[in-house]
Scaffold this motif. Structure first.
Motif, PDB file in Angstrom:
ATOM      1  N   ARG A 137       5.596  -8.180 -10.017  1.00  0.00           N
ATOM      2  CA  ARG A 137       6.156  -6.875  -9.643  1.00  0.00           C
ATOM      3  C   ARG A 137       5.255  -5.810 -10.531  1.00  0.00           C
ATOM      4  NH1 ARG A 137      10.659 -10.819 -10.357  1.00  0.00           N
ATOM      5  NH2 ARG A 137      12.448 -10.229  -8.791  1.00  0.00           N
ATOM      6  N   LEU A 138       5.070  -4.838  -9.911  1.00  0.00           N
ATOM      7  CA  LEU A 138       4.090  -3.866 -10.407  1.00  0.00           C
ATOM      8  C   LEU A 138       5.072  -2.613 -11.125  1.00  0.00           C
ATOM      9  CD1 LEU A 138       1.917  -3.079  -7.181  1.00  0.00           C
ATOM     10  CD2 LEU A 138       1.237  -4.378  -9.387  1.00  0.00           C
ATOM     11  N   LEU A 139       4.378  -2.357 -12.320  1.00  0.00           N
ATOM     12  CA  LEU A 139       4.982  -1.313 -13.259  1.00  0.00           C
ATOM     13  C   LEU A 139       4.422  -0.075 -12.993  1.00  0.00           C
ATOM     14  CD1 LEU A 139       5.479  -3.575 -16.245  1.00  0.00           C
ATOM     15  CD2 LEU A 139       7.248  -2.640 -15.101  1.00  0.00           C
ATOM     16  N   THR A 140       2.926   0.038 -12.451  1.00  0.00           N
ATOM     17  CA  THR A 140       2.325   1.021 -12.428  1.00  0.00           C
ATOM     18  C   THR A 140       1.240   1.109 -11.506  1.00  0.00           C
ATOM     19  OG1 THR A 140       1.161   2.919 -13.552  1.00  0.00           O
ATOM     20  CG2 THR A 140       0.790   0.603 -14.395  1.00  0.00           C
ATOM     21  N   PHE A 165      25.578   1.340 -24.156  1.00  0.00           N
ATOM     22  CA  PHE A 165      24.980   1.105 -23.036  1.00  0.00           C
ATOM     23  C   PHE A 165      24.615  -0.628 -22.780  1.00  0.00           C
ATOM     24  CE2 PHE A 165      23.021   5.015 -24.954  1.00  0.00           C
ATOM     25  CZ  PHE A 165      22.382   5.753 -23.847  1.00  0.00           C
ATOM     26  N   VAL A 166      24.652  -0.731 -21.533  1.00  0.00           N
ATOM     27  CA  VAL A 166      24.629  -1.923 -21.101  1.00  0.00           C
ATOM     28  C   VAL A 166      23.313  -2.437 -20.218  1.00  0.00           C
ATOM     29  CG1 VAL A 166      25.881  -3.880 -19.749  1.00  0.00           C
ATOM     30  CG2 VAL A 166      27.261  -2.095 -20.705  1.00  0.00           C
ATOM     31  N   LEU A 167      22.616  -3.369 -20.535  1.00  0.00           N
ATOM     32  CA  LEU A 167      21.412  -3.479 -19.855  1.00  0.00           C
ATOM     33  C   LEU A 167      21.467  -4.937 -19.265  1.00  0.00           C
ATOM     34  CD1 LEU A 167      19.218  -5.310 -21.336  1.00  0.00           C
ATOM     35  CD2 LEU A 167      18.895  -3.388 -22.870  1.00  0.00           C
ATOM     36  N   GLN A 168      20.717  -5.159 -18.080  1.00  0.00           N
ATOM     37  CA  GLN A 168      20.267  -6.526 -17.470  1.00  0.00           C
ATOM     38  C   GLN A 168      18.878  -6.504 -17.440  1.00  0.00           C
ATOM     39  OE1 GLN A 168      22.772  -5.658 -14.108  1.00  0.00           O
ATOM     40  NE2 GLN A 168      24.117  -7.468 -14.626  1.00  0.00           N
ATOM     41  N   THR A 169      18.110  -7.578 -17.792  1.00  0.00           N
ATOM     42  CA  THR A 169      16.779  -8.096 -17.502  1.00  0.00           C
ATOM     43  C   THR A 169      16.816  -8.689 -16.686  1.00  0.00           C
ATOM     44  OG1 THR A 169      16.817  -8.958 -19.647  1.00  0.00           O
ATOM     45  CG2 THR A 169      15.930  -6.923 -19.689  1.00  0.00           C
ATOM     46  N   LEU A 170      16.447  -8.758 -15.305  1.00  0.00           N
ATOM     47  CA  LEU A 170      16.773  -9.880 -14.181  1.00  0.00           C
ATOM     48  C   LEU A 170      15.498 -10.695 -13.995  1.00  0.00           C
ATOM     49  CD1 LEU A 170      19.039  -7.540 -12.130  1.00  0.00           C
ATOM     50  CD2 LEU A 170      19.789  -9.207 -13.830  1.00  0.00           C
ATOM     51  N   SER A 171      14.373 -10.318 -14.579  1.00  0.00           N
ATOM     52  CA  SER A 171      13.248 -11.119 -14.368  1.00  0.00           C
ATOM     53  C   SER A 171      12.617 -11.466 -15.739  1.00  0.00           C
ATOM     54  CB  SER A 171      12.005 -10.411 -13.583  1.00  0.00           C
ATOM     55  OG  SER A 171      11.597  -9.190 -14.282  1.00  0.00           O
ATOM     56  N   LEU A 172      11.747 -12.529 -15.835  1.00  0.00           N
ATOM     57  CA  LEU A 172      11.120 -12.942 -17.076  1.00  0.00           C
ATOM     58  C   LEU A 172      10.009 -11.731 -17.610  1.00  0.00           C
ATOM     59  CD1 LEU A 172      10.232 -15.219 -18.986  1.00  0.00           C
ATOM     60  CD2 LEU A 172       8.605 -16.064 -17.411  1.00  0.00           C
ATOM     61  N   GLY A 173       9.368 -11.355 -16.719  1.00  0.00           N
ATOM     62  CA  GLY A 173       8.579 -10.174 -17.089  1.00  0.00           C
ATOM     63  C   GLY A 173       9.227  -9.154 -17.690  1.00  0.00           C
ATOM     64  N   MET A 174      10.124  -8.587 -17.475  1.00  0.00           N
ATOM     65  CA  MET A 174      11.068  -7.655 -17.910  1.00  0.00           C
ATOM     66  C   MET A 174      11.631  -8.000 -19.385  1.00  0.00           C
ATOM     67  SD  MET A 174      11.430  -4.355 -17.669  1.00  0.00           S
ATOM     68  CE  MET A 174      10.912  -3.823 -16.061  1.00  0.00           C
ATOM     69  N   ASP A 175      12.211  -9.517 -18.935  1.00  0.00           N
ATOM     70  CA  ASP A 175      12.847  -9.867 -20.363  1.00  0.00           C
ATOM     71  C   ASP A 175      12.028  -9.983 -21.345  1.00  0.00           C
ATOM     72  OD1 ASP A 175      15.697 -11.277 -20.739  1.00  0.00           O
ATOM     73  OD2 ASP A 175      14.390 -12.657 -21.637  1.00  0.00           O
ATOM     74  N   LYS A 176      10.960 -10.136 -21.468  1.00  0.00           N
ATOM     75  CA  LYS A 176       9.921 -10.172 -22.518  1.00  0.00           C
ATOM     76  C   LYS A 176      10.016  -8.767 -23.142  1.00  0.00           C
ATOM     77  CE  LYS A 176       6.135 -12.596 -22.591  1.00  0.00           C
ATOM     78  NZ  LYS A 176       4.788 -13.227 -22.242  1.00  0.00           N
ATOM     79  N   TRP A 177      10.195  -7.637 -22.503  1.00  0.00           N
ATOM     80  CA  TRP A 177       9.890  -6.361 -23.167  1.00  0.00           C
ATOM     81  C   TRP A 177      11.277  -5.944 -23.428  1.00  0.00           C
ATOM     82  CZ3 TRP A 177       5.435  -4.321 -24.547  1.00  0.00           C
ATOM     83  CH2 TRP A 177       4.290  -4.884 -23.647  1.00  0.00           C
ATOM     84  N   LYS A 178      12.307  -6.698 -23.831  1.00  0.00           N
ATOM     85  CA  LYS A 178      13.492  -6.255 -24.209  1.00  0.00           C
ATOM     86  C   LYS A 178      13.582  -5.713 -25.364  1.00  0.00           C
ATOM     87  CE  LYS A 178      16.721  -9.435 -24.237  1.00  0.00           C
ATOM     88  NZ  LYS A 178      17.627 -10.690 -23.795  1.00  0.00           N
ATOM     89  N   ALA A 181       0.841  -1.254   0.002  1.00  0.00           N
ATOM     90  CA  ALA A 181       0.053   0.108  -0.021  1.00  0.00           C
ATOM     91  C   ALA A 181       0.813   1.405   0.077  1.00  0.00           C
ATOM     92  CB  ALA A 181      -0.975   0.021   1.354  1.00  0.00           C
ATOM     93  N   ASN A 182       2.085   1.183   0.345  1.00  0.00           N
ATOM     94  CA  ASN A 182       3.033   2.415   0.751  1.00  0.00           C
ATOM     95  C   ASN A 182       3.624   2.635  -0.616  1.00  0.00           C
ATOM     96  OD1 ASN A 182       2.016   2.854   3.185  1.00  0.00           O
ATOM     97  ND2 ASN A 182       3.617   1.671   4.260  1.00  0.00           N
ATOM     98  N   GLY A 183       3.617   1.785  -1.533  1.00  0.00           N
ATOM     99  CA  GLY A 183       4.295   1.820  -2.744  1.00  0.00           C
ATOM    100  C   GLY A 183       5.071   0.890  -3.477  1.00  0.00           C
ATOM    101  N   HIS A 184       5.651  -0.316  -2.492  1.00  0.00           N
ATOM    102  CA  HIS A 184       6.572  -1.179  -2.942  1.00  0.00           C
ATOM    103  C   HIS A 184       5.919  -2.062  -3.844  1.00  0.00           C
ATOM    104  CE1 HIS A 184       9.783  -4.220  -2.757  1.00  0.00           C
ATOM    105  NE2 HIS A 184      10.451  -3.213  -1.721  1.00  0.00           N
ATOM    106  N   PRO A 185       6.694  -2.404  -5.048  1.00  0.00           N
ATOM    107  CA  PRO A 185       6.225  -2.922  -6.096  1.00  0.00           C
ATOM    108  C   PRO A 185       6.304  -4.481  -6.111  1.00  0.00           C
ATOM    109  CG  PRO A 185       8.335  -2.341  -6.966  1.00  0.00           C
ATOM    110  CD  PRO A 185       8.158  -1.899  -5.258  1.00  0.00           C
ATOM    111  N   TRP A 186       6.750  -5.083  -5.088  1.00  0.00           N
ATOM    112  CA  TRP A 186       6.998  -6.571  -5.008  1.00  0.00           C
ATOM    113  C   TRP A 186       5.635  -7.141  -4.363  1.00  0.00           C
ATOM    114  CZ3 TRP A 186      12.729  -7.675  -2.895  1.00  0.00           C
ATOM    115  CH2 TRP A 186      13.653  -7.094  -4.047  1.00  0.00           C
TER     116      TRP A 186
END
Length: 391
Positions: free
Chosen positions: A63-66, A119-132, A15-20
């Motif tokens: 993991r919340l994005l918005t 630029f160097v990037l890391q996508t450390l979760s499946l959900g983020m990796d899909k948006w690479k 409720a306080n804003g943490h996305p996990w």
């Protein structure tokens, strides 16, 4: 869209804003669930908690994005990256910076470092990796970079069911580049260096040693590629010795010293700092400034006490090598050791070393790694300078 409903009793952090959102905080899921999909998350009373990506196989289920019911698409990622870049520009980080710092930039599990035009990037979760592909497209549109490289050779990806790998996300380029920092130049090995190739989080802290190292004999331990030590030489140190256990790191550190014309003041040797500092203390060696920048001592809560013991021991040994009225420069990048605990550990080390300490400065990571209150993992770096005197 699939909906995820939370239990009544959940951690207030959501409720306080943490996305996990952990799996044991979920009451039920309405609709089909495929790992990596975007889902809406609702509190038990039916109010929207946010929208994010789901992975039932991960301990962190969502993991919340918005916090809004906005569409997650290519434009969403473009806007987030453009906003992050604007933030860095406003703070003066234009050449080298952490462009995206995961949760602190509302992009959980995404890291992007900018090294001038690369630029160097890391996508450390499946959900983020899909948006690479969307992320790469946004970088190309905003920056027209000379190259993009992924450093997804990190074990945490395996917790998400992902493989480890690294490689080009643009046309191939020479991954050994040179960057500028605080008037100095440094080699960066994007392909094989630690993490993304260089530790940008200390770039502001490296300036903090400017006055205490002038005309000083300086010892640095856990130097990696020698950035703190080379800054010390640049700021007027009489002599600088840097130690690191890695032969490769020492070779690159000596190359960096030569790149800046400081090889006659600053030299590096491959040694085990834990063993050497203990022996040199017995030998009665003394320095005006000792700098310690060790790697993280633990990544699990079960080993926090072991990490504290390690930090106490290494700082105790460092203090014993400091001349009366000299300075200790010490850091911890272990996010599980919070700032108060780190300071307590240094205080215990001083007592055991029979030294008095006086704080000069206590800082976190550079401001291109923003801190979100309530998200402990964003407040991870502790950087401390103390004056050390005999009792």
């Amino acid at each position: 869209m699939t909906n995820v409903y939370l239990r009544k009793k959940i951690a207030p952090r959501i409720a306080n804003g943490h996305p996990w959102i952990f799996g044991n905080e979920v009451e039920r899921v309405s609709g089909p669930v495929e790992a990596g999909d975007i889902v809406d998350v609702f509190f038990a009373d039916g109010k929207l908690a946010g929208r994010g990506y789901v992975n039932p196989k991960s301990q962190i289920m969502v993991r919340l994005l918005t916090r809004k019911q906005e569409e997650i698409n290519d434009q969403f990622f473009f806007n987030r990256i453009a906003g992050a870049w604007s933030y860095r520009q406003n703070l003066g980080y234009t050449e080298n910076c952490r462009l995206i710092f995961g949760e602190a930039d509302y992009m959980p599990a995404l890291i992007i470092d900018k090294f001038n035009d690369y630029f160097v990037l890391q996508t450390l979760s499946l959900g983020m990796d899909k948006w690479k592909p969307a992320i790469v497209k946004a970088l190309e549109t905003i920056f027209s970079p000379k190259g993009i490289y992924e450093r997804n050779d990190v074990p945490v990806r395996e917790l998400e069911g992902l493989t480890q790998h690294k490689g080009f996300l643009s046309a191939p380029f020479d991954t050994n580049i040179i960057i500028n920092e605080n008037g100095l130049r440094f080699h960066v090995d994007i392909e094989n260096g630690q993490k993304t190739g260089y530790f940008l989080d200390q770039q502001d802290n490296r300036r903090a040693i400017q006055h205490i190292v002038k005309d000083a004999e300086v010892l640095g331990a856990f130097t990696y590629t020698g950035t703190f030590e080379i800054h010390a030489a640049y700021y007027g140190a009489k002599s600088v010795l840097g130690l690191d256990i890695s032969e490769n790191a020492v070779a690159q550190a000596n190359r960096n010293a030569a790149l800046n014309g400081l090889e006659n003041i600053c030299r590096f040797e491959a040694m085990n700092a834990f063993d050497v500092l203990k022996q040199w203390g017995k030998d009665g060696r003394q320095y005006d400034v000792v700098m310690l920048d060790p790697p993280a001592f633990t990544k699990s809560r079960e080993n926090i006490q072991k990490a504290i013991t390690g930090y106490k021991e290494i700082n105790l040994r460092g203090m014993k090598l400091i001349r009366n009225g000299g300075f200790l420069v010490t850091s911890s990048c272990t996010n599980l050791v919070q700032p108060d605990l780190f300071l307590q550990t240094i205080e215990m080390a001083a007592k055991d070393a029979r030294k008095k300490i006086r704080q000069v400065t206590f800082q976190a990571q550079a401001s291109d790694h923003p801190i979100i209150w309530g998200m402990e993992n964003t407040n991870y770096l502790k950087f401390l300078i103390v004056e050390v005197t005999d009792r």
